[in-house]
Write a protein that holds these residues in place. Structure first.
Motif, short mmCIF file in Angstrom:
data_model
loop_
_atom_site.label_atom_id
_atom_site.label_comp_id
_atom_site.label_asym_id
_atom_site.label_seq_id
_atom_site.Cartn_x
_atom_site.Cartn_y
_atom_site.Cartn_z
N TYR A 33 0.83 -1.21 0.00
CA TYR A 33 0.00 0.00 0.00
C TYR A 33 0.86 1.26 0.00
N ILE A 34 2.00 1.17 0.69
CA ILE A 34 2.86 2.34 0.77
C ILE A 34 4.00 2.23 -0.23
N GLY A 35 3.93 1.27 -1.13
CA GLY A 35 4.87 1.20 -2.24
C GLY A 35 6.12 0.41 -1.96
N MET A 36 6.17 -0.35 -0.86
CA MET A 36 7.37 -1.13 -0.58
C MET A 36 7.33 -2.40 -1.44
N HIS A 37 8.52 -2.90 -1.76
CA HIS A 37 8.58 -4.05 -2.65
C HIS A 37 8.25 -5.33 -1.90
N THR A 38 7.80 -6.30 -2.66
CA THR A 38 7.48 -7.59 -2.06
C THR A 38 8.76 -8.25 -1.56
N ASP A 65 25.33 -4.91 5.85
CA ASP A 65 24.55 -5.42 4.72
C ASP A 65 23.05 -5.30 5.01
N PHE A 66 22.67 -5.64 6.24
CA PHE A 66 21.27 -5.59 6.65
C PHE A 66 20.77 -4.14 6.63
N TYR A 67 21.61 -3.24 7.09
CA TYR A 67 21.25 -1.81 7.10
C TYR A 67 21.03 -1.34 5.67
N MET A 68 21.95 -1.75 4.78
CA MET A 68 21.84 -1.30 3.39
C MET A 68 20.59 -1.84 2.72
N TRP A 69 20.27 -3.10 3.04
CA TRP A 69 19.04 -3.66 2.48
C TRP A 69 17.84 -2.89 3.01
N GLY A 70 17.84 -2.64 4.33
CA GLY A 70 16.73 -1.92 4.97
C GLY A 70 16.55 -0.54 4.39
N TYR A 71 17.68 0.12 4.11
CA TYR A 71 17.62 1.47 3.55
C TYR A 71 16.95 1.42 2.18
N ASN A 91 13.29 3.02 -1.39
CA ASN A 91 12.99 2.86 -2.81
C ASN A 91 11.54 2.41 -2.96
N LEU A 92 10.63 3.39 -2.99
CA LEU A 92 9.20 3.07 -2.97
C LEU A 92 8.64 3.20 -4.37
N ASN A 93 7.64 2.39 -4.63
CA ASN A 93 6.94 2.45 -5.91
C ASN A 93 6.22 3.79 -6.02
N PRO A 94 6.52 4.56 -7.07
CA PRO A 94 5.87 5.87 -7.19
C PRO A 94 4.37 5.76 -7.42
N ASP A 95 3.86 4.58 -7.79
CA ASP A 95 2.43 4.42 -8.03
C ASP A 95 1.68 3.97 -6.77
N PRO A 152 13.31 -0.18 8.15
CA PRO A 152 13.19 -0.87 9.43
C PRO A 152 14.43 -0.63 10.30
N PRO A 153 14.30 -0.69 11.61
CA PRO A 153 15.47 -0.49 12.47
C PRO A 153 16.44 -1.67 12.32
N VAL A 154 17.77 -1.43 12.51
CA VAL A 154 18.72 -2.54 12.48
C VAL A 154 18.59 -3.35 13.76
N ILE A 155 18.69 -2.67 14.89
CA ILE A 155 18.39 -3.30 16.17
C ILE A 155 17.54 -2.32 16.95
N GLY A 156 16.46 -2.81 17.54
CA GLY A 156 15.64 -1.92 18.37
C GLY A 156 14.25 -1.73 17.79
N THR A 157 13.58 -0.67 18.27
CA THR A 157 12.18 -0.46 17.95
C THR A 157 11.99 0.87 17.26
N LYS A 158 11.03 0.90 16.31
CA LYS A 158 10.77 2.12 15.57
C LYS A 158 9.31 2.14 15.17
N GLN A 159 8.69 3.32 15.21
CA GLN A 159 7.30 3.46 14.80
C GLN A 159 7.24 3.78 13.30
N LEU A 160 6.56 2.95 12.54
CA LEU A 160 6.41 3.20 11.10
C LEU A 160 4.92 3.26 10.81
N LEU A 161 4.37 4.44 10.65
CA LEU A 161 2.93 4.64 10.50
C LEU A 161 2.21 3.93 11.65
#
Lengths: 159, 195, 661
Positions: free
Chosen positions: B64-69, B121-127, B132-136, B148-157
């Motif tokens: 819904y927010i354009g993130m890849h599968t 590597d995990f950070y780079m993938w997460g970034y 890189n969101l789908n513009p549609d 997503p956070p590398v370690i820890g908690t984060k509020q995403l919507l």
């Protein structure tokens, strides 16, 4: 659910325990209008008249024929399913001789105030024990009940 | 024997190397997510060459927010991770076999850098995944990214996301710390010997 | 010694690991509020304060709950058959579900609109929409029965319906799907932009008897209408519709209808439309076919007539009739506040909640503060119509209801919460979570000029763990919150049937005194009524056998019927002779491929039965009516097609010799 309650109610009555409706455990006086309504002393003094708003009825001779006609129509619509015009009991007792057995006020109160009568009037309760089916409230107005009474009188041979 | 390991260190290194094999049968990392309508949470477990958990549900929500599968094929790492860990185990066992302090040192360095590389590597993938969101995409919140956070908690919507090691990850951490501890202990043993 | 050290280090590490992993955040916890139980407890024998009239969604029915108890009292079948009382199966009710496509046994009922007088509830009727095969239904609040269903021609997906004007002048029906209209409907789907048209029907409601009629239809560009509200007070005479898919996509709308930053609110001046109709500007379209079904309350029989004409006005051709107002991303709810001045539009994908001002809209129209047009309809500049935006209200705003104190309550699907905010200042005042993912919400009297307030009800889309699980399919979940104080307070969770979309709540005192208890037998004008046992009979008309039957505690008359032959169609017309409240009788016969009848006192209902084999078939009363209910039964004898068993019927007759062979 209501009907089961009704059934239980009848069962209770059969065993002569209490003629009252099943009560909830808690008291809510404002909802128990029927039960909390004091029985007018006049009715207790004069059991033959039954309980209800009909206190006295004037009977005329000869019969009022227009009332008889209307009474007959109401009988066919609302009463004939359970009452025959001879002495045979169908669901309720046959009507033959009823105006000789009961006072006119009792008959009209039974027709127009049947639930209270079945709960409080000893004669009505005896009939319930006999017939096992509570006479339904057929929503008969006082005027209509008077017509039915006139029809009953004719059925009993009055002129 | 000069520069040879204390017998305890030697056993420890061997055990550490063997413990690393757990990476093949336990999940290494976990991402947990909660939202008001997901009080029981959603989870994604990262294994040495696989992803498990509610991956499909997470992908369905994220689209819904354009993130890849999220798919296994997204991670080329899965193809060579099994060999990398194999090499780590081999180095550990070799260190125990060689029985020299430098070998232990090498093992610790390789281990630490492998861990660090994985985190980066995990950070780079997460970034990439979060930016890189789908513009549609149906829902576009201005200025919002979803890394997503590398370690820890984060509020995403509406989601609270947690990221942290899973069983295999913890074992890896314990292995790193234990072998590092062995290295430190070796300094202590050496001093005692020289005295 | 050293071993100990290593072991203790390892232990310490282990403990640290456990501690660290227990730092993981917990899932959201349900908030329990103290004192809630007292506020929703309705003691035995006491009544609820409000009727909550709720759509049943995909069960096609309307349900009646009590508030604050959340107890379900009744399900009123509207667009779906209901074997429980024979709706859609009995001969009397079948016509109610007739459409231009024939008999349709199911639909999807989304929204409720209670009739209004002077912008307040009057407790007369409840209107509802059929979303799938477009129709609007009317329920009489005296009998809680569906009394009228009107099909909508030129419509597909009647979602933007049945919102009502402040004196019940009109109930509206806007199309969710635009479709090709007119002579040539066989066009490629990809020609959407060229060939697809939307319509908005204004259904007039007769102030005396509530009868519905399509007064006129507005032709609109091919977009999707979602929801609507009528103006009130100063904005009386206007209707506001939320629109999506202004991209005019015809596939993968999830993506393709979400591209524009702004879709529209369509403001329609229906008083102006009335003028155009009076001036004869309406175009008569007469090659249509749509059903109008109504229940005759004297006979209890529903009839269906097929209509074929509507008057149409094209909003792009006629001036001053309609205006678009830009609104962020796919607006869903479009709600007018009690004063009629503010219109709250919820872009369900938007991050802010815009509130439009009716006065500003009027000024913008007067000053022609337009931003071009869309398909020939002027677009009012966003800023010119805007009262303001509620900032950071939540995620996924859907619907807004109001209390009588200037506050609005908006449901947020994605963040699963209700947010209370002040309409004038646009300040967020409070928020509470819902369980889970709220759709519509309802404040008693919320859509009227004078909301009663007190509660807000959340109708949720996701239930999950709220109740004992029942396999993959769960009850739907609703929550009741108190809004009396500054803080909203969760009082009650209650399960709901079907999938409630919108619901309205009305004080019990406005409905209860008018409730009808019986049908007067004297007034029963059913052609096959037997008003007294004397009139019971069995008649043969060709291969049709009509049984005029009566039911009273505790027998059916006649209860022995013979002379029916294979190939006959037997119609049991059962009249309930009772005249007391709450004494329905039921009627069922073995092997009937319809349903039972549930006959209210004084009413006649008909079950059609076509026997398939020779034999004696039992029938009985299905509603426990008295101590002798179980005895309320009878037989019908079915003979071979060429049999000469005479047609006889009786009750209580015992013969020495059985008839027939």
């Amino acid at each position: 659910m209501k009907k089961i309650a009704l059934f239980l109610g009848i069962a209770v009555m059969l065993f002569n325990c209490s003629p009252d409706k099943p009560k909830t455990q808690e008291e809510y006086p404002e909802n128990n209008e029927v039960q909390s309504e004091p029985v007018p002393a006049a009715n207790l003094m004069d059991p033959g008249k039954g309980i209800g708003s009909v206190k006295s009825v004037t009977l005329n001779t000869p019969l009022e024929q227009d009332r008889v006609k209307r009474g007959n129509a109401i009988y066919e619509m609302k009463c004939s399913a359970c009452h025959k015009l001879n002495t045979d009991r169908l669901v309720g007792p046959g009507w033959n001789g009823i105006t000789k057995r009961r006072r006119p006020e009792w008959i009209m109160n039974m027709v127009t105030n049947v639930d209270v009568m079945l709960d409080k009037d000893a004669e009505a309760q005896k009939l319930l024990e006999l017939c096992l089916t509570r006479m339904p409230n057929q929503n008969v107005s006082i005027g209509d009940a008077r017509d039915v009474l006139e029809f009953m009188r004719q059925n009993d041979g009055e002129k | 024997m000069k520069n040879s390991l204390h017998v305890i260190s030697r056993i420890t290194v061997a055990i550490c190397a063997i413990a690393l094999t757990s990476a093949y049968f336990t999940p290494l990392w976990q991402i947990l997510m909660w939202a008001p309508q997901y009080p029981e949470g959603l989870e994604m477990k990262i294994w040495i060459n696989n992803l498990t958990g509610n991956v499909k549900i997470i992908s369905a929500l994220n689209h819904y927010i354009g993130m890849h599968t999220i798919e296994v094929s997204m991670f080329p790492e899965f193809k060579y991770m099994i060999y990398c860990v194999g090499v780590l185990i081999l180095i550990g066992l070799l260190a125990a076999l060689i029985n020299k302090r430098w070998a232990l040192l090498a093992f610790v360095i390789v281990l630490c850098s492998a861990g660090l590389a994985l985190l980066i590597d995990f950070y780079m993938w997460g970034y990439e995944y979060g930016h890189n969101l789908n513009p549609d995409a149906p829902i576009k919140v201005p200025g919002m990214t979803y890394q997503p956070p590398v370690i820890g908690t984060k509020q995403l919507l509406n989601f609270t996301a947690f990221s942290g090691p899973d069983v295999g990850g913890w074992i890896f951490i314990v292995v790193v710390l234990t072998s590092f501890g062995a290295l430190v202990a070796e300094q202590f043993f050496m001093k005692r010997k020289t005295i | 010694m050293k071993l100990n050290k290593i072991i203790s280090t390892a232990t310490a590490l282990g403990v640290a690991a456990v501690l660290f992993s227990s730092c993981k955040p917990q899932g959201p916890q349900a908030v329990t509020t103290s004192g809630a139980a007292e506020k929703v407890y309705v003691a035995p024998g006491k009544y609820d304060e409000f009727y909550n009239i709720v759509s049943g969604g995909f069960n096609g029915q309307m349900s009646i709950y009590g508030l604050p108890s959340g107890r379900l009292f009744r399900i009123i079948p509207v667009f779906s058959v209901f074997p429980e009382n024979g709706y859609g199966f009995s001969e009397e009710s079948k016509a109610m579900l007739n459409t231009s496509h024939g008999f349709i046994p199911w639909d999807d009922l989304h929204h409720i609109a209670l009739s209004q007088t002077n912008g307040e509830h009057d407790g007369r009727w409840a209107f509802c929409n059929a979303n799938n095969t477009p129709r609007v239904g009317r329920i009489d609040m005296k009998t809680f029965r569906t009394v009228e269903i009107l099909e909508l021609p030129n419509s597909a997906g009647n979602h933007s319906s049945p919102f009502i004007t402040e004196n019940s002048e009109y109930v509206v029906a806007g199309t969710r799907f635009s479709v090709p209209l007119g002579e040539n409907k066989d066009v490629p789907i990809s020609s959407y932009k060229k060939n697809f048209t939307g319509t908005i029907s204004l259904i007039s409601v007769d102030p005396k008897d509530g009868n519905m009629k399509i007064a006129f239809q507005l032709l609109t560009p091919g977009i999707d209408f979602d929801l609507a509200r009528a103006g009130k007070g100063p904005s009386h005479g206007w209707f506001f519709f939320s629109c999506y898919n202004t991209e005019q996509a015809h596939t993968l709308l999830e993506v393709n209808a979400s591209q524009r930053d702004k879709d529209f609110i369509l403001a329609v001046n229906w008083k102006k439309a009335e003028e155009y109709i009076k001036q004869g500007k309406g175009k008569k379209v007469s090659n249509l076919k749509y059903a109008h079904n109504s229940l005759d309350e004297k006979t209890g029989v529903a009839t269906s007539e097929m209509l074929n004409e509507v008057l149409q006005l094209d909003i792009a051709e006629l001036k001053d009739l309609a205006y678009f107002i830009p609104c962020p991303k796919s607006p869903h709810g479009c709600d007018t506040d009690p004063s009629g001045e503010y219109i709250v539009a919820s872009g369900k994908l938007a991050a802010t909640l815009p509130v439009f001002s009716f006065a500003k809209i009027q000024k913008a129209i007067a000053d022609k503060t337009f931003d071009g047009d869309y398909s020939g309809i002027p677009i009012i500049k966003y800023e010119a119509a805007l009262h303001g935006e509620v900032q950071k209200p939540g995620l996924g705003p859907l619907h807004t209801e109001f209390d009588g104190n200037g506050n609005a309550y908006t449901s947020f699907f994605v963040s699963s919460e209700i947010v209370k905010w002040e309409v004038k200042s646009l300040k967020v005042l409070d928020r509470v979570p819902t369980y889970y993912s709220i759709g519509h919400l309802s404040v008693p009297g919320g859509p009227t000029k004078k909301p009663y307030g007190k509660y807000v009800i959340a109708y949720n889309k996701i239930t999950k763990d709220r109740y004992l699980p029942t396999g993959p399919e769960l009850a739907q979940s609703a929550q009741l919150y108190s809004i009396d104080g500054d803080k909203m307070q969760l009082l009650l969770d209650f399960p709901t049937v079907g999938e409630p979309h919108y619901g309205e709540a009305i004080p019990a005192s406005m409905i209860m005194p008018n409730t009808q208890k019986i049908y007067k037998i004297e007034e029963n004008q059913h052609a096959y009524a037997a008003k007294g046992e004397k009139y019971t009979k069995v008649e043969r008309k060709g291969n049709q056998v009509h049984v005029y039957m009566t039911a009273i505690r505790s027998h059916l008359t006649p209860d022995n019927i013979e002379g029916v032959k294979l190939g006959d169609e037997v119609y049991f017309h059962v009249t309930n002779l009772e005249q007391d409240w709450d004494v329905p009788h039921g009627f069922a016969i073995k092997a009937a491929n319809t349903a039972e009848l549930l006959i209210m006192p004084g009413e006649t209902q008909t079950l059609k039965w076509k026997p398939q084999e020779v034999g004696v078939f039992p029938f009985y009363c299905t509603d426990f009516c008295s101590a002798l209910h179980q005895e309320m039964q009878g037989y019908i004898r079915v003979s071979g097609a060429s049999s000469n068993v005479p047609l006889t019927f009786s009750t209580g007759k015992v013969e020495a010799e059985p008839s027939g062979k």
